[in-house]
Design a protein around this motif. Sequence first.
Motif, PDB file in Angstrom:
ATOM      1  N   SER A   1       3.117 -11.225 -36.324  1.00 12.14           N
ATOM      2  CA  SER A   1       4.524 -11.577 -36.511  1.00 12.14           C
ATOM      3  C   SER A   1       5.425 -10.402 -36.139  1.00 12.14           C
ATOM      4  O   SER A   1       6.449 -10.574 -35.460  1.00 12.14           O
TER       5      SER A   1
ATOM      6  N   GLY B   1       7.167 -14.971 -55.785  1.00  9.94           N
ATOM      7  CA  GLY B   1       7.634 -14.121 -54.691  1.00  9.94           C
ATOM      8  C   GLY B   1       8.271 -12.863 -55.232  1.00  9.94           C
ATOM      9  O   GLY B   1       8.069 -12.483 -56.396  1.00  9.94           O
TER      10      GLY B   1
ATOM     11  N   THR C   1       0.146 -11.029 -40.096  1.00 10.08           N
ATOM     12  CA  THR C   1       1.397 -10.320 -40.363  1.00 10.08           C
ATOM     13  C   THR C   1       1.736  -9.376 -39.210  1.00 10.08           C
ATOM     14  O   THR C   1       2.884  -9.319 -38.752  1.00 10.08           O
TER      15      THR C   1
ATOM     16  N   TYR D   1       3.877 -10.536 -46.656  1.00  8.15           N
ATOM     17  CA  TYR D   1       4.024  -9.626 -45.515  1.00  8.15           C
ATOM     18  C   TYR D   1       4.139  -8.178 -45.983  1.00  8.15           C
ATOM     19  O   TYR D   1       3.518  -7.273 -45.405  1.00  8.15           O
TER      20      TYR D   1
ATOM     21  N   ASN E   1      -5.068 -12.159 -43.016  1.00  6.29           N
ATOM     22  CA  ASN E   1      -3.669 -12.028 -43.422  1.00  6.29           C
ATOM     23  C   ASN E   1      -2.999 -10.843 -42.730  1.00  6.29           C
ATOM     24  O   ASN E   1      -1.860 -10.944 -42.256  1.00  6.29           O
TER      25      ASN E   1
ATOM     26  N   LYS F   1       7.723 -26.373 -47.542  1.00  4.47           N
ATOM     27  CA  LYS F   1       7.296 -25.362 -46.586  1.00  4.47           C
ATOM     28  C   LYS F   1       7.827 -25.618 -45.187  1.00  4.47           C
ATOM     29  O   LYS F   1       8.211 -24.704 -44.467  1.00  4.47           O
TER      30      LYS F   1
ATOM     31  N   LEU G   1      13.407 -15.023 -44.562  1.00  3.24           N
ATOM     32  CA  LEU G   1      12.044 -15.390 -44.963  1.00  3.24           C
ATOM     33  C   LEU G   1      12.014 -15.896 -46.398  1.00  3.24           C
ATOM     34  O   LEU G   1      12.747 -15.417 -47.262  1.00  3.24           O
ATOM     35  N   ARG G   2      11.126 -16.857 -46.665  1.00  2.00           N
ATOM     36  CA  ARG G   2      10.919 -17.321 -48.024  1.00  2.00           C
ATOM     37  C   ARG G   2      10.402 -16.143 -48.859  1.00  2.00           C
ATOM     38  O   ARG G   2       9.676 -15.278 -48.371  1.00  2.00           O
TER      39      ARG G   2
ATOM     40  N   ASN H   1       8.122 -15.799 -51.214  1.00  2.00           N
ATOM     41  CA  ASN H   1       6.679 -15.594 -51.336  1.00  2.00           C
ATOM     42  C   ASN H   1       6.070 -15.153 -50.006  1.00  2.00           C
ATOM     43  O   ASN H   1       5.100 -14.388 -49.976  1.00  2.00           O
ATOM     44  N   THR H   2       6.643 -15.621 -48.881  1.00  2.00           N
ATOM     45  CA  THR H   2       6.161 -15.185 -47.573  1.00  2.00           C
ATOM     46  C   THR H   2       6.454 -13.709 -47.362  1.00  2.00           C
ATOM     47  O   THR H   2       5.587 -12.946 -46.913  1.00  2.00           O
ATOM     48  N   ARG H   3       7.655 -13.290 -47.699  1.00  2.00           N
ATOM     49  CA  ARG H   3       8.008 -11.871 -47.551  1.00  2.00           C
ATOM     50  C   ARG H   3       7.123 -11.003 -48.435  1.00  2.00           C
ATOM     51  O   ARG H   3       6.695  -9.920 -48.026  1.00  2.00           O
TER      52      ARG H   3
END
Length: 370
Positions: A132, A232, A129, A85, A125, A242, A77-78, A80-82
């Motif tokens: 996912s 991140g 999450t 989450y 959000n 992205k 995962l990127r 900032n995405t992690r």
Amino acid sequence: MAVRKLKSGKWAADVTVGVKWDGSRDRRVETYPTKGQARKAETRLLMEKERLRGRVTARITLAEFVDEVYWPQKAGLRANTRQGYERDLRRRILPALGNMELEQINKLNIQRMISGCPTRKTATNARETLSSVLGCAVEMGMIPVNPASFRYTYPGDGAADPERGGVWLTTFAEHMRLLGLLRETQPGSCVERICVIGLCEGLRKGEVLALRWEDVDLARRELTVRGTYTQGIGGAHETDPKNRNARRTIPLRAYAAERMAAWGPGEGPIVSGTGGGLLSPVTAGERMRRFTAGSYPDGEPLPRVTMASLRHSFATACVNEGMEVSKLSRIMGHADVKTTMRYYVRQKLGDLKAAVDAMDGARDKTDKSL
């Protein structure tokens, strides 16, 4: 157990899943043409290993599943995405559902978790999450369906704050008023550069900060998005765009080209930080907040735009000027025009009144000609 590259150039997933009836190791080795395929195979074999141990079943709790299965599978995962989450899991999901077994999680208790969120944004959000995480459990065959993919009622439905996430400037006239002030008071500053690129080109905030002079061709009036710089885990990270649609070459608007010519051209990032390096996303956001706390010369407060709302302002103004949505979507780097219209275009009441007045004016001219 490991994923390793073979001399042939292929990749192998090598996992010992248990012990055979004769006491020897049950070692599975599978080869694939790509590293990504081998990693997926490794995950599948590791799950088989856990099943044989009798540990990973639908009776595992959500918190255990996240630690033992979800995060190991999402290692790519990127940053900032992690980070997003992890925030959703820590603040919203695990306190409400963490001690429940996977098979016990249903629409009712997910709705309770959503209803306990303070805003629609935090609820959305959290649900995404959770979807996912539970989607991973479905892929592993541990639960039959993903209950987080169902429809839910969110806090504030029907009463959303129109300025949440920053004010949207919905016309190019509003854009130019703000940009004109920056040109007069802060020419060449990082805030002017952020606003010009955001309002004129519609780049994501991370794309604005990662943009370099070599990505811009002033003679051809073109701009190429090659990366993004986002906050991140462990700080800011420069990564690839992205998705494949985000890597794009788009036209450079005349005003943006004019201002860039005045700023440079130079070397390195167009919006630079200390020593000419990339400007921190946190610092960029803070400087935007300081600027928008001011006012126009006539005393009118400045609109509280943010780096995110600049992109939304660009999209809405383009639609109001009649740009075809399929072209706008491509400029913005979206794979689907529905994303552009659903999330990036928001009309003010004044815009709707102007459209109705224009329609009435056209009808009056037609009536008089008859």
